[in-house]
Motif scaffolding. Structure first.
Motif, PDB file in Angstrom:
ATOM      1  N   ALA A 498       0.825  -1.207   0.000  1.00  0.00           N
ATOM      2  CA  ALA A 498       0.000   0.000   0.000  1.00  0.00           C
ATOM      3  C   ALA A 498       0.865   1.266   0.000  1.00  0.00           C
ATOM      4  N   LEU A 499       2.076   1.137   0.571  1.00  0.00           N
ATOM      5  CA  LEU A 499       2.967   2.305   0.608  1.00  0.00           C
ATOM      6  C   LEU A 499       3.847   2.392  -0.638  1.00  0.00           C
ATOM      7  N   GLY A 500       3.653   1.453  -1.556  1.00  0.00           N
ATOM      8  CA  GLY A 500       4.405   1.536  -2.813  1.00  0.00           C
ATOM      9  C   GLY A 500       5.627   0.643  -2.880  1.00  0.00           C
ATOM     10  N   GLY A 501       5.840  -0.166  -1.842  1.00  0.00           N
ATOM     11  CA  GLY A 501       6.996  -1.072  -1.834  1.00  0.00           C
ATOM     12  C   GLY A 501       6.617  -2.469  -2.287  1.00  0.00           C
ATOM     13  N   TRP A 502       7.592  -3.373  -2.187  1.00  0.00           N
ATOM     14  CA  TRP A 502       7.353  -4.778  -2.471  1.00  0.00           C
ATOM     15  C   TRP A 502       7.003  -5.449  -1.144  1.00  0.00           C
ATOM     16  N   GLY A 503       5.929  -6.202  -1.136  1.00  0.00           N
ATOM     17  CA  GLY A 503       5.545  -6.883   0.097  1.00  0.00           C
ATOM     18  C   GLY A 503       5.116  -8.304  -0.192  1.00  0.00           C
ATOM     19  N   GLU A 504       5.585  -9.235   0.626  1.00  0.00           N
ATOM     20  CA  GLU A 504       5.170 -10.635   0.481  1.00  0.00           C
ATOM     21  C   GLU A 504       4.987 -11.223   1.865  1.00  0.00           C
ATOM     22  N   ARG A 505       3.947 -12.016   2.005  1.00  0.00           N
ATOM     23  CA  ARG A 505       3.760 -12.748   3.258  1.00  0.00           C
ATOM     24  C   ARG A 505       4.206 -14.186   3.027  1.00  0.00           C
ATOM     25  N   VAL A 506       5.052 -14.691   3.915  1.00  0.00           N
ATOM     26  CA  VAL A 506       5.613 -16.029   3.752  1.00  0.00           C
ATOM     27  C   VAL A 506       5.190 -16.887   4.933  1.00  0.00           C
ATOM     28  N   THR A 507       4.597 -18.055   4.619  1.00  0.00           N
ATOM     29  CA  THR A 507       4.107 -18.912   5.707  1.00  0.00           C
ATOM     30  C   THR A 507       4.767 -20.299   5.710  1.00  0.00           C
ATOM     31  N   GLU A 508       5.365 -20.700   4.581  1.00  0.00           N
ATOM     32  CA  GLU A 508       5.896 -22.065   4.483  1.00  0.00           C
ATOM     33  C   GLU A 508       7.425 -22.055   4.474  1.00  0.00           C
ATOM     34  N   PRO A 509       8.054 -23.023   5.162  1.00  0.00           N
ATOM     35  CA  PRO A 509       9.515 -23.060   5.225  1.00  0.00           C
ATOM     36  C   PRO A 509      10.176 -23.085   3.844  1.00  0.00           C
ATOM     37  N   GLY A 510       9.611 -23.847   2.937  1.00  0.00           N
ATOM     38  CA  GLY A 510      10.219 -23.957   1.607  1.00  0.00           C
ATOM     39  C   GLY A 510      10.128 -22.672   0.800  1.00  0.00           C
ATOM     40  N   ALA A 511       9.286 -21.758   1.230  1.00  0.00           N
ATOM     41  CA  ALA A 511       9.092 -20.506   0.477  1.00  0.00           C
ATOM     42  C   ALA A 511      10.015 -19.385   0.958  1.00  0.00           C
ATOM     43  N   ILE A 512      10.759 -19.652   2.040  1.00  0.00           N
ATOM     44  CA  ILE A 512      11.563 -18.568   2.636  1.00  0.00           C
ATOM     45  C   ILE A 512      12.634 -18.072   1.667  1.00  0.00           C
ATOM     46  N   VAL A 513      13.474 -18.986   1.190  1.00  0.00           N
ATOM     47  CA  VAL A 513      14.607 -18.570   0.352  1.00  0.00           C
ATOM     48  C   VAL A 513      14.142 -17.954  -0.976  1.00  0.00           C
ATOM     49  N   PRO A 514      13.187 -18.593  -1.699  1.00  0.00           N
ATOM     50  CA  PRO A 514      12.741 -17.947  -2.936  1.00  0.00           C
ATOM     51  C   PRO A 514      12.193 -16.530  -2.705  1.00  0.00           C
ATOM     52  N   ALA A 515      11.496 -16.337  -1.605  1.00  0.00           N
ATOM     53  CA  ALA A 515      10.955 -14.997  -1.316  1.00  0.00           C
ATOM     54  C   ALA A 515      12.093 -14.009  -1.059  1.00  0.00           C
ATOM     55  N   ILE A 516      13.117 -14.473  -0.346  1.00  0.00           N
ATOM     56  CA  ILE A 516      14.268 -13.592  -0.081  1.00  0.00           C
ATOM     57  C   ILE A 516      14.933 -13.203  -1.407  1.00  0.00           C
ATOM     58  N   LYS A 517      15.086 -14.170  -2.287  1.00  0.00           N
ATOM     59  CA  LYS A 517      15.732 -13.880  -3.597  1.00  0.00           C
ATOM     60  C   LYS A 517      14.911 -12.867  -4.395  1.00  0.00           C
ATOM     61  N   ARG A 518      13.580 -13.061  -4.387  1.00  0.00           N
ATOM     62  CA  ARG A 518      12.726 -12.107  -5.122  1.00  0.00           C
ATOM     63  C   ARG A 518      12.837 -10.706  -4.515  1.00  0.00           C
ATOM     64  N   ALA A 519      12.865 -10.666  -3.198  1.00  0.00           N
ATOM     65  CA  ALA A 519      12.926  -9.357  -2.523  1.00  0.00           C
ATOM     66  C   ALA A 519      14.256  -8.666  -2.816  1.00  0.00           C
ATOM     67  N   ILE A 520      15.343  -9.430  -2.795  1.00  0.00           N
ATOM     68  CA  ILE A 520      16.654  -8.831  -3.100  1.00  0.00           C
ATOM     69  C   ILE A 520      16.645  -8.275  -4.521  1.00  0.00           C
ATOM     70  N   ALA A 521      16.057  -9.042  -5.434  1.00  0.00           N
ATOM     71  CA  ALA A 521      15.980  -8.568  -6.825  1.00  0.00           C
ATOM     72  C   ALA A 521      15.213  -7.247  -6.895  1.00  0.00           C
ATOM     73  N   LYS A 522      14.150  -7.136  -6.107  1.00  0.00           N
ATOM     74  CA  LYS A 522      13.374  -5.887  -6.073  1.00  0.00           C
ATOM     75  C   LYS A 522      14.236  -4.733  -5.559  1.00  0.00           C
ATOM     76  N   THR A 523      15.013  -4.998  -4.500  1.00  0.00           N
ATOM     77  CA  THR A 523      15.849  -3.903  -3.966  1.00  0.00           C
ATOM     78  C   THR A 523      16.845  -3.456  -5.029  1.00  0.00           C
ATOM     79  N   ARG A 524      17.315  -4.407  -5.824  1.00  0.00           N
ATOM     80  CA  ARG A 524      18.280  -4.038  -6.891  1.00  0.00           C
ATOM     81  C   ARG A 524      17.620  -3.153  -7.942  1.00  0.00           C
ATOM     82  N   GLU A 525      16.305  -3.329  -8.093  1.00  0.00           N
ATOM     83  CA  GLU A 525      15.586  -2.458  -9.042  1.00  0.00           C
ATOM     84  C   GLU A 525      15.259  -1.104  -8.416  1.00  0.00           C
ATOM     85  N   GLY A 526      15.553  -0.955  -7.126  1.00  0.00           N
ATOM     86  CA  GLY A 526      15.306   0.327  -6.479  1.00  0.00           C
ATOM     87  C   GLY A 526      14.060   0.362  -5.609  1.00  0.00           C
TER      88      GLY A 526
END
Ligand SMILES: Cc1ncc(C[n+]2csc(CCOP(=O)(O)OP(=O)(O)O)c2C)c(N)n1
Ligand SMILES: [Mg+2]
Length: 545
Positions: A498-526
């Motif tokens: 809602a504030l214009g950033g990237w947001g993801e809710r993670v609930t499963e152990p197997g989803a932790i690392v892929p979510a981190i990778k996606r988030a890092i990629a977003k930070t690289r885009e600014g």
């Protein structure tokens, strides 16, 4: 030139690249005019935390500066300045003041009076021609001696007044002091004579950039090294002589070596008694090297002490110790490093079920462990927050490069971590800057995630949402049972979006690392990213009684 323009000009000469602030203060406009990037926050406290991190991650080479308005701005900034004072961070705080005809008349807030106990230097300027002198005094104080905030209160009418022509300004020097050579010889003798010495490094090593000397001394003595939370990352924690950092929670190797040490050598630390630092064993023999004489014999009695810059102190000790050891290795390293390795392996095996847990809600330890292994640790600057996240992360996060962990805890304001990560990103734009916090912490400063979006400060925010102030459960049993007083709620991934950033809710152990990778990629885009991990209400910590 108007006083506000003179201040901006002086900031420029002092190498200030960012003015973090909140209106109204004419220095903000004057700074923009001389191409100092102005960064406007959503509330003052976070801006001070950002300025704080600018100073921290540059070892005080670049001083963080914050400006705000008189009255409410100055009143609302108190927490940020107090936090910097508690953790000894050098920042320059520039509140506007009430116009001089109202300046010291109740109930008008006086920064000069009210900030006395959370600054090392506070001045109220009442004459326009005194502005350059006040700024010189402030920058000289902030760059020298014990790092701490300094404050210059500039009345709003004075900022609009002209400073008479002919003023000059020379940037303040940074001067170092070296310890007494005779005392150095005594300390070197004690270090060499000790059978089981432990080195305890504080943030003075960061400010003095004494990392290489610290390592040299440890390797010469073949002695294990730990750090305070503030000193974390001063010594590579993957080094065979590392015991990991000291905090409220610690590793087994640190507990073992500290309790069996026959001498503890503190360098660049205060040895202040705190809940959020490892306690020195009762009766331990202490040798204390610090910049600030006020810390010697304060909380602990020191058998020997050195006063001076940590880098110069360590350099002098290395030379003296080398002399005494006549060049040859002592033959202790193998035994010491094997013992560290064994204890560390035992401890990690004991924690493995938590660190690699497959459970849902997620184990916060699993999130931290996966984060540690998903990022490039040497190129990441990470900070914890108050509450459980601090005690969950600090013993397990292995820092490998200086100034990559912003540790804190002489005072522990919930919500500090966000501003720290943002300030770190400003000062070190090529690093991944991360804050790990709980759902209580975000309640304090969360709105400033919008500042990260708007000001293009792409941090990664790792939120451990357990819908609770879990750390308070055991002290609020009745209130929780009767009134649900430790419950909190929110959907923070939605909030981040809602504030214009990237947001993801993670609930499963197997989803932790892929979510981190996606988030890092977003930070690289600014784009700043917030990952909301739904975690259990964990109350287990690596604490040794
Ligand atoms: C400004 C401020 N007020 C109060 C506290 C005391 N305090 C420390 S941690 C905490 C609750 C932490 O909850 P959360 O961040 O959700 O972490 P959890 O323990 O649930 O993992 C409180 C109230 C504090 N550190 N700072
Ligand atoms: Mg919580």
């Amino acid at each position: 030139m108007k006083a506000a323009a003179v201040v901006a000009d002086i900031l420029k000469r002092e190498g200030v690249q960012f003015l973090i602030g909140y209106p109204v203060n004419p220095i903000i406009e004057a700074a923009a005019e001389v191409d100092i990037r102005t960064i406007i926050v959503r509330q003052e406290r976070t801006g001070l935390h950002m300025a704080d991190a600018v100073s921290r991650v540059s070892s005080g080479e670049r001083i963080g500066v914050f400006a705000m308005q008189h009255g409410p701005g100055a009143e609302n900034s108190f927490g940020g300045v107090a936090q910097a004072y508690g953790d000894s961070v050098p920042i320059v705080v520039l509140p506007a003041g009430y116009p001089r005809r109202l300046l010291n008349i109740p109930p008008n807030f006086s920064s000069f009076l009210n900030y006395q106990h959370v600054t090392k230097w506070a001045e109220q300027v009442i004459l326009a021609d005194a502005v350059p002198h006040a700024m010189r005094r402030a920058f000289t104080q902030v760059r020298n001696g014990r790092p701490r905030p300094v404050l210059v209160e500039l009345p709003a009418d004075l900022l609009q007044e002209n400073v008479p022509d002919g003023w000059t300004y020379t940037p303040a020097p940074r001067l170092r002091t070296a310890p007494d050579p005779r005392a150095v010889a005594d300390v070197a003798a004690a270090l060499v004579a000790a059978e089981r010495p432990v080195i305890y490094a504080g943030q003075g090593v960061h400010y003095a950039r004494g990392w290489r000397e610290l390592r040299e001394l440890a390797e010469l003595l073949e002695a294990p090294v730990t750090t305070s939370l503030q000193g974390k990352s001063a010594f590579p924690e993957t080094h065979p002589l590392s015991l990991g950092s000291g905090g409220r929670s610690i590793g087994k190797a640190l507990h073992h070596f500290l309790t069996s040490a026959d001498l503890i050598f503190g360098i660049g630390c205060s040895f202040s008694t705190t809940n959020y630092g490892v306690a020195m064993p009762k009766g331990a023999r202490i040798v204390h090297a610090t910049l600030d004489p006020a810390d010697v014999n304060k909380d602990l009695r020191a058998e020997l002490a050195l006063i001076g810059d940590a880098d110069l102190t360590l350099g002098a000790l290395v030379a003296e110790v080398r002399d005494r050891l006549h060049g040859g290795p002592r033959g202790r390293a193998a035994a010491v490093t094997q013992e560290i390795k064994r204890l560390k392996a035992e401890w990690l095996a004991q924690w493995a079920p938590r660190l690699t847990s497959e459970a849902t809600p997620l184990s916060p330890y699993r999130v931290i462990w996966d984060l540690l292994h998903a990022v490039d640790v040497a190129n990441t600057i990470i900070t914890h927050d108050a509450g459980s996240p601090r005690d969950q992360i600090s013993p397990f996060w292995e820092s490998v490069a200086p100034l990559t962990y912003i540790g804190w805890g002489k005072t522990t304001q919930l919500g500090y971590g966000l501003g720290l990560a943002m300030g770190a990103k400003l000062a070190a734009p090529d690093k991944l800057c991360v804050n790990v916090w709980g759902d209580a912490a975000i309640g304090f400063t969360g709105m400033d995630f919008e500042t990260a979006v708007r000001e293009r400060i792409p941090i990664l925010s790792v939120l451990l949402n357990n819908f609770s102030m879990a750390i308070e459960l055991k002290v609020m049993k009745v209130a929780t049972e009767k009134y649900r007083s430790t419950d909190i709620s929110g959907n923070y991934a939605d909030f981040a979006r809602a504030l214009g950033g990237w947001g993801e809710r993670v609930t499963e152990p197997g989803a932790i690392v892929p979510a981190i990778k996606r988030a890092i990629a977003k930070t690289r885009e600014g784009t700043p990213a917030l990952l909301e991990f739904i975690t259990e209400k964990a109350v287990d910590f690596s604490i040794f009684p």
